[in-house]
Design a protein around this motif. Sequence first.
Motif, PDB file in Angstrom:
ATOM      1  N   VAL A  11       0.833  -1.202   0.000  1.00 14.64           N
ATOM      2  CA  VAL A  11       0.000   0.000   0.000  1.00 14.64           C
ATOM      3  C   VAL A  11       0.869   1.255   0.000  1.00 14.64           C
ATOM      4  O   VAL A  11       0.574   2.223  -0.704  1.00 14.64           O
ATOM      5  N   ALA A  12       1.958   1.245   0.752  1.00 12.33           N
ATOM      6  CA  ALA A  12       2.867   2.398   0.777  1.00 12.33           C
ATOM      7  C   ALA A  12       3.462   2.642  -0.615  1.00 12.33           C
ATOM      8  O   ALA A  12       3.586   3.790  -1.050  1.00 12.33           O
ATOM      9  N   LEU A  13       3.818   1.575  -1.319  1.00  9.91           N
ATOM     10  CA  LEU A  13       4.342   1.724  -2.684  1.00  9.91           C
ATOM     11  C   LEU A  13       3.283   2.307  -3.614  1.00  9.91           C
ATOM     12  O   LEU A  13       3.561   3.220  -4.401  1.00  9.91           O
ATOM     13  N   LEU A  14       2.062   1.808  -3.522  1.00 12.09           N
ATOM     14  CA  LEU A  14       0.979   2.323  -4.361  1.00 12.09           C
ATOM     15  C   LEU A  14       0.686   3.787  -4.046  1.00 12.09           C
ATOM     16  O   LEU A  14       0.460   4.598  -4.946  1.00 12.09           O
ATOM     17  N   GLU A  15       0.719   4.127  -2.774  1.00 10.49           N
ATOM     18  CA  GLU A  15       0.481   5.509  -2.363  1.00 10.49           C
ATOM     19  C   GLU A  15       1.585   6.427  -2.888  1.00 10.49           C
ATOM     20  O   GLU A  15       1.307   7.518  -3.395  1.00 10.49           O
TER      21      GLU A  15
END
Length: 167
Positions: A11-15
Amino acid sequence: MAEQVLDTLDVALLEALREHPRAGLQEIARIVGVARATATARLQRMERTGVVTGFGPDVDVTAAGFGVQAFVTLEIAQGALEEVHRELAALPGILEAHATTGRGDVLCRVAASSHEALQQILVQLNHSASVVRSTSVVALSCVVPWRTLPLLRSEAAPGSGRSPSYR
């Protein structure tokens, strides 16, 4: 495709990609606080499993000249979903269409350059032998735009032994 459980690092990468769409992979890895190889492997897995479907620009259809939008519910003839799929795919003004439960069978999101252009799309839909009835609702404004990050954040599994420094 198999269901993919995303963790907090995914999720951090997508964000980071959403907030910095022009950043390279090295920069995304730096922002999130992981090695480039880790970021690469995670993103490749999310692409391979269909979680990430593209890296193209997001387009605001209103800013592009298609400021009249509507949601159209179609009631279709029994067994005509494939035919309706082909007909809808051939109409450029159909942004998306979903088979649904309830009174209608298909819900379409439509965009047009004017009310007259919207009317033409509706006439085309109603000329289909597969469409029994249609109901249209014109969108006045967008209250919540398409988004995925709040949902992904809310359901993210704990990270894989790594606590991303991002956010």
